[in-house]
Structure formats: C-alpha cells, structure tokens
Design an enzyme around this catalytic site. Structure first.
Site, PDB file in Angstrom:
ATOM      1  N   GLU A 166       5.413  18.654 -37.272  1.00 38.21           N
ATOM      2  CA  GLU A 166       4.998  18.019 -38.517  1.00 38.21           C
ATOM      3  C   GLU A 166       6.186  17.516 -39.333  1.00 38.21           C
ATOM      4  O   GLU A 166       6.070  16.520 -40.041  1.00 38.21           O
ATOM      5  CB  GLU A 166       4.164  18.995 -39.359  1.00 38.21           C
ATOM      6  CG  GLU A 166       2.889  19.447 -38.675  1.00 38.21           C
ATOM      7  CD  GLU A 166       1.957  18.297 -38.322  1.00 38.21           C
ATOM      8  OE1 GLU A 166       1.830  17.357 -39.129  1.00 38.21           O
ATOM      9  OE2 GLU A 166       1.367  18.340 -37.226  1.00 38.21           O
ATOM     10  N   GLU A 183       2.355  21.179 -46.312  1.00 38.69           N
ATOM     11  CA  GLU A 183       0.988  20.668 -46.486  1.00 38.69           C
ATOM     12  C   GLU A 183       0.372  20.306 -45.145  1.00 38.69           C
ATOM     13  O   GLU A 183      -0.763  20.662 -44.848  1.00 38.69           O
ATOM     14  CB  GLU A 183       1.007  19.445 -47.402  1.00 38.69           C
ATOM     15  CG  GLU A 183      -0.345  18.749 -47.536  1.00 38.69           C
ATOM     16  CD  GLU A 183      -0.223  17.236 -47.563  1.00 38.69           C
ATOM     17  OE1 GLU A 183      -0.935  16.559 -46.772  1.00 38.69           O
ATOM     18  OE2 GLU A 183       0.571  16.709 -48.359  1.00 38.69           O
TER      19      GLU A 183
END
Length: 204
Positions: free
Chosen positions: A161, A87
């Site tokens: 991330e 995401e």
C-alpha cells in the site's frame, strides 16, 4: 483504557446504533449536548464515553440513507504519508474478515456511499446505505478493520500500500511501486493540487 473501549465497542456496535438515548448510559456514555439544526432539518446528540473520552454523535432526520462514519485524529509529524498508507492498509483484511481486499467485496453491497479519506489532521471511514441489514453489515466490517486490522501482523501490506522497490529484469532500473505512492503521484501532478499544496505551506 483504550483496549477496553475497543473491545467493548466492537461487541456493542449493532445495539449502540439502534438504541435510543436513554440506553447510552448503560453502555458507558453520557449525553454532552443536543441541538436541532434547522438548515439540515436534523437533531444532533453528542455522547462521550466516560472511561475513554471517545465521542459518538447521533444525527436523526428524514433522509432514507443510514450513514456511519468513524474518525481518528492523525496529525502528521512529517510528509511521508504514514496516515494515508495506514488508511489503505487497515482495509486489507481484519480479524473477523481475513480477506485480502474486503473493500472490493463490499463494493458489491447495496451501499449508496463507501469510502475512506485522509485529511491533513484526521482519517475518516464512511459508509451509507438505504438498506438496514446492508448498513449494519458495512459498519461491522469497517469497525473490525479499524480496530483489528491484519496489517499489524503483515509488513508486506505496508509495502504494497505504501511503497516498495521493484525490479522485473536485471537489465532495467529499479523502480518505486505502491498503491498510495502511485495515487499521490497522480494527485501531485494536477496543477490545482500543486497550487493548493503551495498555498497551505505558505499559510501554515
């Protein structure tokens, strides 16, 4: 089959969101159902793409906000947080918008809502704006991000991330770093989230 839908949907995004129901058929969609929802004072129409099975729901009402969301099924196989890392990673630039952090740039728009969320079984990308031009710009950025993300060609995005090892000085211990890693450390240190997670595990 999926590739056809991705490329075609990217091309027809703007007209698809502006067209009336009678035009959906020419874009490969068929109307599945239509229902008025009294408590929301909204008319909801569900369409399904004939070739891919992808569903599009149009909800019309008097709210001045124009809202768009795209949702993917992301059932997990384990607790490594892959869906959450993805995401974040897909919002780190795309084919059409090769910026490192387009999400940060979009926060300067006229949006009334701008976010992405990972749930236990799905991932959602959502935007809203009262300004029509701004709204379509945001939708264009989001769709290019989820269908053509740069992260598939840049492994460092996942490390940034997700998680990676970090060592600033040889005399120090190696530490774990990462955007999602740090975010979830904060979430899982909250008592209510610990209780919620324990309840979910006990139930399922």
């Amino acid at each position: 089959m999926s590739e056809f839908f991705f490329s075609s949907f990217s091309r027809v995004t703007r007209p698809l969101l502006k067209l009336t129901k009678k035009h959906f058929s020419s874009l490969g969609f068929e109307k599945v159902s239509e229902e008025f929802i009294p408590e929301w004072k909204s008319n909801a129409v569900l369409f399904r793409h004939r070739k891919t099975g992808a569903e599009v729901m149009s909800v019309s009402n008097n709210d001045e906000n124009k809202v768009f969301g795209i949702v993917f099924r992301t059932p997990p196989k384990d607790s490594t947080g892959i869906a959450h890392i993805l995401e974040h990673s897909v919002l780190c630039g795309s084919r059409k918008y090769p910026l490192k952090e387009p999400f940060v740039v979009m926060k300067g728009s006229l949006h009334t809502y701008l976010n992405a969320s990972t749930y236990a079984d799905r991932t959602c990308y959502k935007v809203a704006s009262t300004n029509t031009k701004d709204f379509y710009n945001l939708v264009d950025v989001y769709l290019d991000a989820v269908f053509f993300p740069r992260c598939v060609e840049d492994f460092q995005t996942f490390q940034q991330e997700g998680w990676h090892f970090e060592l600033n000085d040889s005399s120090e211990d190696i530490t774990y770093k990462g955007v999602v890693f740090n975010e979830m450390k904060g979430v899982y240190s909250q008592p209510d989230r610990i209780l919620y997670r324990a309840s979910q595990r006990a139930s399922f």
